[in-house]
Design a protein around this motif. Structure first.
Motif, PDB file in Angstrom:
ATOM      1  N   SER A   1       5.183  12.503 -32.742  1.00  0.00           N
ATOM      2  CA  SER A   1       5.957  13.289 -31.778  1.00  0.00           C
ATOM      3  C   SER A   1       7.428  12.909 -31.830  1.00  0.00           C
ATOM      4  CB  SER A   1       5.428  13.044 -30.366  1.00  0.00           C
ATOM      5  OG  SER A   1       5.596  11.677 -30.008  1.00  0.00           O
ATOM      6  N   SER A   2       7.730  11.859 -32.582  1.00  0.00           N
ATOM      7  CA  SER A   2       9.116  11.402 -32.664  1.00  0.00           C
ATOM      8  C   SER A   2       9.349  10.723 -33.994  1.00  0.00           C
ATOM      9  CB  SER A   2       9.431  10.431 -31.516  1.00  0.00           C
ATOM     10  OG  SER A   2       8.573   9.307 -31.572  1.00  0.00           O
ATOM     11  N   LEU A   3      10.636  10.555 -34.309  1.00  0.00           N
ATOM     12  CA  LEU A   3      11.031   9.877 -35.536  1.00  0.00           C
ATOM     13  C   LEU A   3      11.441   8.449 -35.206  1.00  0.00           C
ATOM     14  CD1 LEU A   3      13.288  12.674 -37.047  1.00  0.00           C
ATOM     15  CD2 LEU A   3      10.960  12.136 -37.713  1.00  0.00           C
ATOM     16  N   VAL A   4      11.131   7.546 -36.106  1.00  0.00           N
ATOM     17  CA  VAL A   4      11.546   6.158 -35.965  1.00  0.00           C
ATOM     18  C   VAL A   4      12.253   5.754 -37.242  1.00  0.00           C
ATOM     19  CG1 VAL A   4      10.810   3.780 -35.619  1.00  0.00           C
ATOM     20  CG2 VAL A   4       9.614   5.625 -34.443  1.00  0.00           C
ATOM     21  N   ILE A   5      13.458   5.184 -37.105  1.00  0.00           N
ATOM     22  CA  ILE A   5      14.203   4.747 -38.284  1.00  0.00           C
ATOM     23  C   ILE A   5      13.431   3.639 -38.980  1.00  0.00           C
ATOM     24  CG2 ILE A   5      16.338   3.675 -39.087  1.00  0.00           C
ATOM     25  CD1 ILE A   5      17.783   4.972 -36.793  1.00  0.00           C
ATOM     26  N   SER A   6      13.204   3.808 -40.263  1.00  0.00           N
ATOM     27  CA  SER A   6      12.539   2.768 -41.032  1.00  0.00           C
ATOM     28  C   SER A   6      13.439   1.541 -41.108  1.00  0.00           C
ATOM     29  CB  SER A   6      12.216   3.274 -42.444  1.00  0.00           C
ATOM     30  OG  SER A   6      11.310   4.362 -42.379  1.00  0.00           O
ATOM     31  N   ALA A   7      12.844   0.446 -41.515  1.00  0.00           N
ATOM     32  CA  ALA A   7      13.591  -0.809 -41.557  1.00  0.00           C
ATOM     33  C   ALA A   7      14.863  -0.664 -42.382  1.00  0.00           C
ATOM     34  CB  ALA A   7      12.716  -1.913 -42.128  1.00  0.00           C
ATOM     35  N   THR A   8      16.005  -0.846 -41.744  1.00  0.00           N
ATOM     36  CA  THR A   8      17.286  -0.803 -42.436  1.00  0.00           C
ATOM     37  C   THR A   8      18.083  -2.032 -42.050  1.00  0.00           C
ATOM     38  OG1 THR A   8      18.294   0.472 -40.657  1.00  0.00           O
ATOM     39  CG2 THR A   8      17.380   1.715 -42.497  1.00  0.00           C
ATOM     40  N   ASN A   9      19.059  -2.329 -42.852  1.00  0.00           N
ATOM     41  CA  ASN A   9      19.891  -3.502 -42.595  1.00  0.00           C
ATOM     42  C   ASN A   9      21.340  -3.066 -42.538  1.00  0.00           C
ATOM     43  OD1 ASN A   9      20.944  -6.056 -42.357  1.00  0.00           O
ATOM     44  ND2 ASN A   9      20.712  -6.562 -44.514  1.00  0.00           N
ATOM     45  N   VAL A  10      21.925  -3.135 -41.352  1.00  0.00           N
ATOM     46  CA  VAL A  10      23.349  -2.820 -41.212  1.00  0.00           C
ATOM     47  C   VAL A  10      24.125  -4.039 -41.705  1.00  0.00           C
ATOM     48  CG1 VAL A  10      25.205  -2.195 -39.648  1.00  0.00           C
ATOM     49  CG2 VAL A  10      22.913  -1.294 -39.268  1.00  0.00           C
ATOM     50  N   LEU A  11      24.717  -3.903 -42.878  1.00  0.00           N
ATOM     51  CA  LEU A  11      25.415  -5.035 -43.492  1.00  0.00           C
ATOM     52  C   LEU A  11      26.722  -5.348 -42.790  1.00  0.00           C
ATOM     53  CD1 LEU A  11      24.846  -4.158 -47.267  1.00  0.00           C
ATOM     54  CD2 LEU A  11      23.467  -5.615 -45.787  1.00  0.00           C
ATOM     55  N   GLY A  12      27.302  -4.361 -42.166  1.00  0.00           N
ATOM     56  CA  GLY A  12      28.563  -4.617 -41.478  1.00  0.00           C
ATOM     57  C   GLY A  12      29.077  -3.365 -40.807  1.00  0.00           C
ATOM     58  N   THR A  13      29.904  -3.567 -39.792  1.00  0.00           N
ATOM     59  CA  THR A  13      30.520  -2.468 -39.056  1.00  0.00           C
ATOM     60  C   THR A  13      32.009  -2.743 -38.930  1.00  0.00           C
ATOM     61  OG1 THR A  13      28.507  -2.094 -37.783  1.00  0.00           O
ATOM     62  CG2 THR A  13      30.522  -1.137 -36.918  1.00  0.00           C
ATOM     63  N   SER A  14      32.809  -1.709 -39.146  1.00  0.00           N
ATOM     64  CA  SER A  14      34.259  -1.856 -39.051  1.00  0.00           C
ATOM     65  C   SER A  14      34.820  -0.763 -38.163  1.00  0.00           C
ATOM     66  CB  SER A  14      34.880  -1.770 -40.455  1.00  0.00           C
ATOM     67  OG  SER A  14      36.293  -1.671 -40.359  1.00  0.00           O
ATOM     68  N   THR A  15      35.857  -1.116 -37.392  1.00  0.00           N
ATOM     69  CA  THR A  15      36.554  -0.114 -36.572  1.00  0.00           C
ATOM     70  C   THR A  15      38.054  -0.251 -36.701  1.00  0.00           C
ATOM     71  OG1 THR A  15      36.437  -1.597 -34.659  1.00  0.00           O
ATOM     72  CG2 THR A  15      34.694   0.058 -34.852  1.00  0.00           C
ATOM     73  N   ASP A  16      38.518  -1.020 -37.702  1.00  0.00           N
ATOM     74  CA  ASP A  16      39.963  -1.293 -37.797  1.00  0.00           C
ATOM     75  C   ASP A  16      40.685  -0.392 -38.786  1.00  0.00           C
ATOM     76  OD1 ASP A  16      39.074  -2.241 -40.210  1.00  0.00           O
ATOM     77  OD2 ASP A  16      39.720  -4.309 -39.898  1.00  0.00           O
ATOM     78  N   GLY A  17      40.012   0.633 -39.299  1.00  0.00           N
ATOM     79  CA  GLY A  17      40.659   1.579 -40.199  1.00  0.00           C
ATOM     80  C   GLY A  17      40.594   1.204 -41.664  1.00  0.00           C
TER      81      GLY A  17
END
Length: 835
Positions: free
Chosen positions: A301-317
């Motif tokens: 009835s819903s989707l679930v994100i499979s195992a993923t690895n967020v290696l990094g997040t940036s917000t400084d441009g």
């Protein structure tokens, strides 16, 4: 099906059971989205699948209660559902067992089914203990038997090593993946869902026995070709990729499952975080003889994100071109030289912006600005990012009240400033609770506008550096999501309070001046004045001259003193005579400002005179021989006709005993918070030349000088400490490196003078170093401070002499110890030249 699909000792025809064994896909009334505490569930995929299959439905109050324990009776029911689907327990209640404590239990039928099939055995004395919590090892044994493992042959019972045997086999079978707790811990509801989910995805086994001299023994387990979930529910896992969202539904690739072309694209609700990710869902059907899947209906009835690895997040441009793990980006066009990347890109990368796939990396770089949320995701587990997701949000202000209405049974919503008139409520997410003047961040993905309130920080700007603004000790950049995030801020305003609205990277998107002061603050009242008139309708205005904690002086209109209205004539009830008020000069008061801008003053009762028979010595905790100060103490100093504010005992100049005339101190918990000092002069108002090392002449912080002017603060090494150096004007600092400087009242008051370092460190060992072409020798000891400085990056590291190697190209600057007669070094700067 399998041998466990039988019920022993039941006087029922098997034909009566056929229609009761497996629920159809979608038979469950609830979905995981209906659970009120799904946000607290750790094993979301497992719980979602269990709810979709109808194995679990949650508690009567609508919650799942993931941390609560599971009792043995409930575990029996869950295992029955795993093996037989949604079956009525009553059909098992005639089964004969030797258990004596289950006849009145709600799960009697389920327990008897599990007992008859060897899944549970009791304690051998007729007890099952249905209300006791089931432990991890007990649940693992039940599920292993459900998969086909033989409890006796595998020595799960009647053996001193039974617990070890169970846990080992459960680990190998994958039943414990994602399950927290040790063998004897009570299994939680979250853990139970995960164990059952693991069991459904595990392949069943069939024991193979042989005989040796008439004695049967287990030779091996033959692994079956299908999973238990497939055998009971026809359940097969599908892992498509979400490539976009349309009308809130996921666009999936591949869009179909099975040879009968079951379309799963655009059927399940998706959220923005799913775009670009591989998701898990389940379909129901049968397998062809060649192993291909022939789908029949949708279980999930819903989707679930499979195992993923967020290696990094940036917000400084920072752009994404040229990412290499552990490398630095020297692409000048990206303006991120010397910045170490947080992840490495894979050979093939997909780029998404706000749910839409971009053509290439150039398009991604063009879309990145300060405030863009850049996520680098490893979806296939190879340690590199093959998915780069960009989220660019719009900044909007809610301009009116949020309204809803119903048209033709469709809920409509209007969010002024965000939506154009009324739109279908299903196309707007997050509008609940919004109010007029709220600043929000919005992003439209797949026809749905997602709204979130912007976080805020409120305070006075105390410094400006490289287009960042210091508020409450933290620097905030300016967002690129708007044309000018500081538009509401008055340049170099270091006095007034502002509310700063932030994007997801804590960059400022909007500044709003706080117009009404509601916080009581402390000041020194220096003098009083009044304005009177003898004309008809004469008015009286009481004034106070205040010295604020930033060192500024201002004449304000005073309405009340000590909670009473200030009047010019005889004082009545709740009034105080101006002449009485005017006797309180040079003292601390707490003040607040009313809606009309008038000040209400109250004497600080805890204020005491300072000891004028003692001087003040910088960096001495007992600053006047009696009171204690620290780095947060604010000193307000009157010298002649000027007023200066200092924060911290290390920053206030020393004052000789003879020069300290009067003052007050306010303390809290034995430490001075405010100090007011009247002095003729400071000890050594104009300091002798000192040494400092300017780390970056082009980077400085702008601050108030306390007298309606500006000072400029540079990162520097001063007196052997990495700190800051404050100067009157940027014209005084023209070079990086070692300089001499002179201060007045603690501020550099004339141009610094460069000191040319020697080139070459010939040798350094045994307390002697030889420097430069003329091979000047210096002594060093344990008190000598060494700094290693990278001239290119400005990085500074405190080192020891043993860390430094001789170098012909190194630049060396030496500051001699005070009073030395033998060239003993106090501070040594070893500079690695830029290449």
């Amino acid at each position: 099906m399998r041998n466990l699909k039988r019920v022993l000792s039941l006087a029922l025809a098997s034909v009566m059971l056929i229609g009761m064994m497996v629920i159809g896909a979608g038979a469950a009334d609830k979905t995981a989205a209906d659970l009120t505490d799904m946000d607290k569930v750790t094993n979301k995929e497992a719980v979602s699948v269990m709810v979709d299959l109808g194995i679990i439905v949650g508690k009567p109050d609508g919650s799942y209660a993931p941390t609560e324990g599971v009792d043995r009776a409930t575990m029996a029911k869950l295992i029955t559902y795993v093996l037989m689907g949604d079956v009525d327990a009553a059909i098992f209640e005639g089964t004969s067992t030797d258990l004596t404590d289950i006849d009145t239990n709600w799960a009697e039928g389920y327990i008897k089914y599990c007992y008859a099939n060897g899944i549970i055995s009791g304690d051998g004395q007729g007890h099952f203990f249905p209300t006791q919590g089931v432990t991890v090892v007990q649940a693992a044994k039940m599920l292993l038997v459900a998969l086909g493992y033989d409890a006796n042959a595998s020595k799960y019972q009647g053996n001193s090593m039974w617990s070890v045997n169970i846990m080992k086999d459960a680990q190998v079978a994958g039943l414990l993946n994602g399950v927290e707790g040790t063998a004897n811990d009570t299994l939680t509801r979250d853990g139970a869902a995960q164990m059952i989910y693991n069991t459904l995805n595990a392949k069943t086994v069939t024991p193979k026995f042989q005989y040796d001299m008439g004695v049967q023994y287990l030779s091996e387990y033959v692994v079956d070709s299908t999973t238990l979930g497939y055998q009971t529910y026809g359940m097969v896992k599908v892992n498509p990729t979400v490539t976009g969202i349309e009308d809130g539904k996921a666009v999936l690739d591949p869009a179909i499952a099975g040879t009968n072309k079951l379309s799963i694209s655009k059927t399940l609700t998706a959220t923005p975080d799913m775009v670009g990710n591989v998701v898990t869902l389940y379909v129901k059907g049968t397998l062809n003889t060649d192993g291909t899947y022939k789908a029949s209906s949708l279980i999930s009835s819903s989707l679930v994100i499979s195992a993923t690895n967020v290696l990094g997040t940036s917000t400084d441009g920072t752009k994404v071109t040229g990412y290499e793990a552990g490398k630095t980006n020297d692409l000048t066009t990206n303006k991120t030289a010397n910045k170490t990347y947080i992840a490495e890109l894979d050979e093939s990368v997909n780029y998404f912006e706000n749910g839409t796939m971009l053509d290439n990396v150039a398009a991604a770089n063009a879309a990145i600005k300060v405030g863009t949320v850049v996520e680098l995701i490893d979806a296939n587990g190879n340690g590199k990012a093959e998915l780069v997701k960009l989220t660019n949000k719009s900044v909007k202000t809610v301009s009116g009240d949020v309204k809803t209405k119903t048209e033709d049974d469709v809920l409509m919503v209007s969010v002024p400033g965000v939506t154009t008139n009324y739109v279908e409520a299903k196309s707007v997410s997050g509008y609940e609770g919004l109010a007029k003047n709220d600043v929000v961040l919005t992003v439209e993905i797949g026809g749905v506008t997602y709204i979130e309130k912007a976080n805020t920080v409120e305070g006075v700007v105390t410094g400006i550096k490289n287009n960042t603004y210091k508020v409450d000790g933290v620097y905030y950049g300016v967002s690129g999501l708007v044309v000018n995030g500081m538009e509401g801020y008055t340049a170099n305003d270091f006095k007034n309070t502002y509310t700063f609205y932030l994007d997801n990277g804590n960059n400022i998107v909007k500044a709003v001046k706080v117009t009404e002061e509601t916080v009581t603050k402390t000041a020194v009242v220096l003098d009083y004045g009044k304005i009177t008139s003898s004309a008809i309708g004469a008015s009286f205005v009481a004034q106070a001259q205040l010295l604020f904690e930033d060192g500024t002086v201002e004449v304000v209109e005073m309405s009340k003193f000590g909670g009473k209205t200030v009047v010019n004539a005889d004082a009545g009830e709740n009034q105080v005579n101006y002449d009485t008020v005017a006797a309180n000069k040079g003292v601390f008061v707490d003040y607040s400002v009313d809606k009309d801008g008038k000040y209400e003053l109250t004497l600080v009762d805890s204020a005491e005179p300072i000891a004028t028979d003692k001087g003040i010595t910088t960096n001495t905790a007992k600053f006047d021989g009696t009171n204690i100060a620290n780095a947060n103490t604010i000193f307000l100093v009157k010298k002649g006709t000027t007023y200066t504010a200092y924060k911290g005992i290390a920053n206030v100049p020393s004052i000789a005993k003879a020069d300290l005339k009067s003052g007050q101190v306010v303390s809290k918990d034995g430490v001075a918070t405010y100090v007011y000092i009247v002095a003729d002069k400071f000890t050594g108002d104009v300091a002798a030349a000192k040494y400092a090392y300017i780390l970056n002449k082009d980077a400085y912080e702008v601050v108030s000088d306390g007298n309606n002017g500006l000072d400029y603060v540079y990162a520097a090494i001063v007196d052997g400490v990495k700190t800051t150096l404050t100067v009157d004007t940027t014209d005084y600092v023209k070079v990086n490196g070692l300089v001499t400087y002179v201060t007045t009242d603690g501020v550099v008051s004339e141009a610094v003078k460069p000191v040319t370092p020697a080139t070459g460190l010939k040798s350094i060992s045994g307390g002697v170093m030889v420097v430069g072409a003329d091979e000047t020798a210096y002594l060093y000891n344990d008190s000598t401070v060494f700094y290693a400085i990278n001239e290119k990056t400005g990085d500074v590291e405190t080192v020891t002499a043993s860390d430094i190697a001789a170098s012909e190209t190194a630049k060396v600057a030496v500051v001699l110890a005070d009073g030395t007669t033998n060239n003993t070094a106090s501070v040594v700067f070893v500079i690695t030249p830029a290449v």
